[in-house]
Design an enzyme around this catalytic site. Structure first.
Site, PDB file in Angstrom:
ATOM      1  N   ARG A 147       1.907   4.896   4.195  1.00  0.00           N
ATOM      2  CA  ARG A 147       1.435   4.874   2.816  1.00  0.00           C
ATOM      3  C   ARG A 147       1.910   6.127   2.063  1.00  0.00           C
ATOM      4  O   ARG A 147       2.080   6.127   0.879  1.00  0.00           O
ATOM      5  CB  ARG A 147      -0.094   4.809   2.818  1.00  0.00           C
ATOM      6  CG  ARG A 147      -0.696   4.785   1.440  1.00  0.00           C
ATOM      7  CD  ARG A 147      -2.186   4.514   1.461  1.00  0.00           C
ATOM      8  NE  ARG A 147      -2.587   3.942   0.200  1.00  0.00           N
ATOM      9  CZ  ARG A 147      -3.020   4.643  -0.835  1.00  0.00           C
ATOM     10  NH1 ARG A 147      -3.118   5.938  -0.756  1.00  0.00           N
ATOM     11  NH2 ARG A 147      -3.337   4.043  -1.953  1.00  0.00           N
ATOM     12  N   GLY A 157      -3.788   4.344  -9.908  1.00  0.00           N
ATOM     13  CA  GLY A 157      -4.557   5.524  -9.513  1.00  0.00           C
ATOM     14  C   GLY A 157      -3.734   6.390  -8.589  1.00  0.00           C
ATOM     15  O   GLY A 157      -3.071   5.886  -7.675  1.00  0.00           O
ATOM     16  N   GLY A 160      -4.480  10.076  -6.760  1.00  0.00           N
ATOM     17  CA  GLY A 160      -5.232  11.320  -6.595  1.00  0.00           C
ATOM     18  C   GLY A 160      -6.620  11.295  -7.210  1.00  0.00           C
ATOM     19  O   GLY A 160      -7.279  12.331  -7.279  1.00  0.00           O
ATOM     20  N   GLU A 184     -25.402  17.021 -20.318  1.00  0.00           N
ATOM     21  CA  GLU A 184     -26.507  16.375 -21.022  1.00  0.00           C
ATOM     22  C   GLU A 184     -26.610  14.894 -20.628  1.00  0.00           C
ATOM     23  O   GLU A 184     -27.701  14.332 -20.516  1.00  0.00           O
ATOM     24  CB  GLU A 184     -26.272  16.487 -22.530  1.00  0.00           C
ATOM     25  CG  GLU A 184     -27.396  15.922 -23.378  1.00  0.00           C
ATOM     26  CD  GLU A 184     -27.003  15.921 -24.855  1.00  0.00           C
ATOM     27  OE1 GLU A 184     -27.665  16.620 -25.622  1.00  0.00           O
ATOM     28  OE2 GLU A 184     -26.035  15.224 -25.206  1.00  0.00           O
ATOM     29  N   ASP A 244       0.827  -1.205   0.000  1.00  0.00           N
ATOM     30  CA  ASP A 244       0.000   0.000   0.000  1.00  0.00           C
ATOM     31  C   ASP A 244       0.861   1.255   0.000  1.00  0.00           C
ATOM     32  O   ASP A 244       1.469   1.605   1.009  1.00  0.00           O
ATOM     33  CB  ASP A 244      -0.874  -0.042   1.262  1.00  0.00           C
ATOM     34  CG  ASP A 244      -2.031   0.923   1.180  1.00  0.00           C
ATOM     35  OD1 ASP A 244      -2.326   1.404   0.074  1.00  0.00           O
ATOM     36  OD2 ASP A 244      -2.651   1.187   2.224  1.00  0.00           O
ATOM     37  N   GLY A 280     -12.027   6.637  -7.658  1.00  0.00           N
ATOM     38  CA  GLY A 280     -12.798   7.427  -8.612  1.00  0.00           C
ATOM     39  C   GLY A 280     -14.037   6.727  -9.152  1.00  0.00           C
ATOM     40  O   GLY A 280     -14.679   7.230 -10.071  1.00  0.00           O
ATOM     41  N   SER A 336       1.055   5.367  -2.015  1.00  0.00           N
ATOM     42  CA  SER A 336       0.425   6.266  -2.986  1.00  0.00           C
ATOM     43  C   SER A 336       1.327   6.470  -4.211  1.00  0.00           C
ATOM     44  O   SER A 336       0.844   6.765  -5.290  1.00  0.00           O
ATOM     45  CB  SER A 336       0.088   7.608  -2.339  1.00  0.00           C
ATOM     46  OG  SER A 336       1.264   8.190  -1.827  1.00  0.00           O
ATOM     47  N   GLY A 395     -10.022   9.434   4.048  1.00  0.00           N
ATOM     48  CA  GLY A 395      -8.829   9.064   3.298  1.00  0.00           C
ATOM     49  C   GLY A 395      -7.781   8.527   4.250  1.00  0.00           C
ATOM     50  O   GLY A 395      -7.703   8.948   5.401  1.00  0.00           O
ATOM     51  N   CYS A 426      -9.223  12.031  -1.947  1.00  0.00           N
ATOM     52  CA  CYS A 426      -7.811  12.296  -2.183  1.00  0.00           C
ATOM     53  C   CYS A 426      -7.562  13.767  -2.427  1.00  0.00           C
ATOM     54  O   CYS A 426      -8.301  14.411  -3.163  1.00  0.00           O
ATOM     55  CB  CYS A 426      -7.320  11.561  -3.426  1.00  0.00           C
ATOM     56  SG  CYS A 426      -7.524   9.811  -3.317  1.00  0.00           S
ATOM     57  N   ASP A 452      -7.991   1.718  -9.339  1.00  0.00           N
ATOM     58  CA  ASP A 452      -8.254   2.068  -7.944  1.00  0.00           C
ATOM     59  C   ASP A 452      -8.663   3.532  -7.790  1.00  0.00           C
ATOM     60  O   ASP A 452      -7.876   4.436  -8.059  1.00  0.00           O
ATOM     61  CB  ASP A 452      -6.966   1.781  -7.140  1.00  0.00           C
ATOM     62  CG  ASP A 452      -7.055   2.275  -5.715  1.00  0.00           C
ATOM     63  OD1 ASP A 452      -8.175   2.409  -5.199  1.00  0.00           O
ATOM     64  OD2 ASP A 452      -5.985   2.525  -5.118  1.00  0.00           O
TER      65      ASP A 452
HETATM   66  P1  XMP Z   1     -12.634   6.097  -3.913  1.00  0.00           P
HETATM   67  O1  XMP Z   1     -12.829   7.104  -5.002  1.00  0.00           O
HETATM   68  O2  XMP Z   1     -13.145   4.763  -4.264  1.00  0.00           O
HETATM   69  O3  XMP Z   1     -11.053   5.972  -3.753  1.00  0.00           O
HETATM   70  O4  XMP Z   1     -13.169   6.593  -2.613  1.00  0.00           O
HETATM   71  C1  XMP Z   1     -10.457   5.038  -2.910  1.00  0.00           C
HETATM   72  C2  XMP Z   1      -8.949   5.047  -3.127  1.00  0.00           C
HETATM   73  O5  XMP Z   1      -8.400   6.316  -2.802  1.00  0.00           O
HETATM   74  C3  XMP Z   1      -7.042   6.138  -2.372  1.00  0.00           C
HETATM   75  N1  XMP Z   1      -6.898   6.826  -1.088  1.00  0.00           N
HETATM   76  C4  XMP Z   1      -6.352   8.042  -0.950  1.00  0.00           C
HETATM   77  N2  XMP Z   1      -5.744   8.853  -1.852  1.00  0.00           N
HETATM   78  N3  XMP Z   1      -5.397  10.459  -0.134  1.00  0.00           N
HETATM   79  C5  XMP Z   1      -5.248  10.064  -1.421  1.00  0.00           C
HETATM   80  O6  XMP Z   1      -4.683  10.830  -2.222  1.00  0.00           O
HETATM   81  C6  XMP Z   1      -5.978   9.692   0.815  1.00  0.00           C
HETATM   82  O7  XMP Z   1      -6.101  10.082   1.964  1.00  0.00           O
HETATM   83  C7  XMP Z   1      -6.473   8.413   0.380  1.00  0.00           C
HETATM   84  N4  XMP Z   1      -7.075   7.388   1.048  1.00  0.00           N
HETATM   85  C8  XMP Z   1      -7.315   6.440   0.092  1.00  0.00           C
HETATM   86  C9  XMP Z   1      -6.798   4.657  -2.269  1.00  0.00           C
HETATM   87  O8  XMP Z   1      -6.071   4.280  -3.407  1.00  0.00           O
HETATM   88  C10 XMP Z   1      -8.198   4.088  -2.246  1.00  0.00           C
HETATM   89  O9  XMP Z   1      -8.256   2.760  -2.705  1.00  0.00           O
END
Ligand code: XMP
Length: 498
Positions: A412, A309, A311, A483, A259, A351, A261, A398, A316, A349
């Site tokens: 992380r 992924g 950001g 749209e 894990d 979005g 970033s 996050g 994020c 991962d």
């Molecule tokens: P979703 O959009 O599904 O994203 O909520 C989950 C993913 O976001 C990452 N993640 C973070 N990225 N700051 C970040 O920039 C954070 O605090 C954070 N926490 C999680 C991670 O990849 C997760 O699976």
């Protein structure tokens, strides 16, 4: 008509899922003929392309068990001590069917002072030691406890000594049949645990059975060679993570996620080599990456899967705080194109906020999607519900938020425990989504329809159609995106026009 992906994604723009749209293709099969079977890693196959993110407000044992029962997988987060994480892995693997009652255990010498103890389950189980992994000796029904005049009475004086139970390894149909035949409201599911007797692994009520019967059918559950649910867990790249990994391996973890970033680091590459050398049969997912260069480095080091992924997650702030990252559609397409050459599956991962995003991720080359906010707020996510402005919500944060990092997840973000912590995420809450046992099957039905519109009868066929240039895309202007969403309609919930 439209652009092939290779042309669209090579013009110097970073696109998110909402920026792009696929042009429909030709349908020559029914929706139910679409197979969502896929690969998580080189050696781990799933029947549902969904992964629960290793976040402390998303994946603990209930989520991991439910995801695996649906044919996907959950990755247990590492924002807790190693032994606790290993316990969560064990608990998730214990389940066969994801009934999600929180089971309360007491010892015969305890008393039950408040009705709150029954809030998550219709009965409390009594074991010799009062802990879950000790011999079951009886149970207390709420109705019996309510009749007590002195609530301080020891449980041993009024518990029912019935050991009536059913094996946790049985299928949903067998358990449903047993409840109906015996006319029971609920039954504990137990797992034989050698000398120490039977452990209560779960509890199933007749209401659970009725609820689950009503959900659309999905693919086969994700099981390992022993017939136990597949469960993943995350670790970091510190020296102490080697010991953490040992705990997880002992607990039977099936796949491990490194894990980070920004995964393309010497720390991760050294960890990949260490893990693959020590546990050659354990599948390892590296990441996160968003470029082909990053991906190649980790593939070269030996990963079995790549998490893509940076950001793009809903919580994020990395792109704003650190000025690095990539639009998720571009990142998935670019990384998947290079990873496919080495047979390494890609996890898209972050979005994902609707089924259309899943169709886009899978078609752009991902083999699975990893979700945080989409699954947070469900019954299976950790935490309790609260009310905000009349809405039932659950916390979601996050792992780079200050709140989560204070608990240890700063690794992380390569943060240093002694120095300043820079937050790369936020915390908040998301709406109650009910059970994922309902949410995921409905979402997957929509994904199947999306793939059908594209003429893709499987995830692999979507990849092939994209690669060969048969599938075409376009970028949507701001007006086209507006749209494509709901517009000109009064929203009763928000009390305004959309
Ligand atoms: P979703 O959009 O599904 O994203 O909520 C989950 C993913 O976001 C990452 N993640 C973070 N990225 N700051 C970040 O920039 C954070 O605090 C954070 N926490 C999680 C991670 O990849 C997760 O699976």
């Amino acid at each position: 008509d439209g652009f092939p992906a290779v042309k669209l994604f090579n013009q110097g723009y970073s696109y998110t899922y909402d920026d792009v749209i696929f042009l429909p293709h030709y349908i020559d099969f029914a929706t139910d003929a679409v197979s969502l079977s896929t690969k998580l890693t080189r050696n781990v196959e799933l029947s549902t392309p969904c992964v629960a993110s290793p976040m402390d407000t998303v994946t603990e044992s209930s989520m991991a068990a439910a995801m695996a029962a649906l044919g996907g997988i959950g990755i247990i987060h590492s924002n807790i001590p190693a032994s606790d994480q290993a316990t969560l892995v064990r608990q998730a693997k214990y389940h066969k069917i994801p009934f999600t009652h929180e089971i309360i255990f007491k010892s015969p010498l305890d008393s039950i002072l408040s009705a709150d103890e029954f809030s998550s389950s219709p009965c409390i189980f009594v074991t010799e030691s009062g802990r879950e992994n000790s011999n079951l000796v009886g149970r207390v029904h709420k109705s019996d406890w309510e009749k007590l005049t002195n609530k301080e009475t020891r449980i041993s004086q009024y518990m029912k000594t019935s050991r009536l139970s059913y094996p946790a390894s049985c299928s949903f149909e067998e358990i449903a049949g047993y409840l109906a035949k015996e006319r029971l409201d609920f039954v504990p599911l137990v797992r034989y645990n050698g000398e120490s007797g039977d452990d209560v692994a779960n509890l199933v009520t007749s209401d659970d059975v009725e609820r689950i019967k009503g959900f659309p059918k999905l693919g086969l559950p994700s099981l390992d060679s022993n017939g136990d649910l597949l469960v993943g867990a995350s670790i970091g790249t510190r020296e102490s993570d080697k010991e953490r990994l040992e705990h997880l391996v002992k607990a039977g973890v099936n796949v491990v996620v490194l894990d980070s970033s920004q995964g393309n680091s010497i720390y991760q590459i050294e960890m990949i080599k260490y893990v693959k050398n020590k546990y050659p049969n354990l599948d390892l997912i590296g990441g996160n990456v968003v470029t082909q260069y990053q991906a190649q480095n980790l593939i070269h080091a030996g990963v079995d899967g790549l998490r893509v992924g940076m950001g793009s997650g809903s919580i994020c702030t990395t792109q704003e705080v650190c000025a690095v990252g990539r639009g998720q559609a571009t990142a998935v397409y670019k990384v998947a194109s290079i990873a496919a050459q080495s047979g390494v599956p890609v996890i898209a991962d972050g979005g994902i906020s609707n089924s259309g995003h899943i169709v886009k991720a899978l078609t752009l080359g991902a083999s699975t999607v990893m979700m945080g906010s989409f699954l947070a707020g469900s019954n299976e996510a950790p935490g309790t519900y609260e009310y905000q402005n009349g809405q039932r919500v659950k916390k979601y944060r996050g792992m780079g938020s200050l709140e989560a990092m204070t608990k240890g997840s700063d690794a992380r973000y390569l943060g240093d425990k002694e120095k300043l912590k820079i937050s790369q995420g936020v915390s908040g809450a998301v709406k109650d989504k009910g059970s994922i046992l309902k949410l995921i099957p409905y979402t997957m039905q929509a994904v199947k329809q999306g793939l059908q519109d594209l003429g893709a009868s499987s995830v692999q066929s979507a990849h092939d159609l994209l690669k060969s240039g048969v599938l075409r895309l376009e970028v949507r202007t701001g007006a086209a995106q507006a749209e494509g969403g709901v517009h000109g309609l009064f929203n009763y919930e928000k009390k305004s026009f959309e």
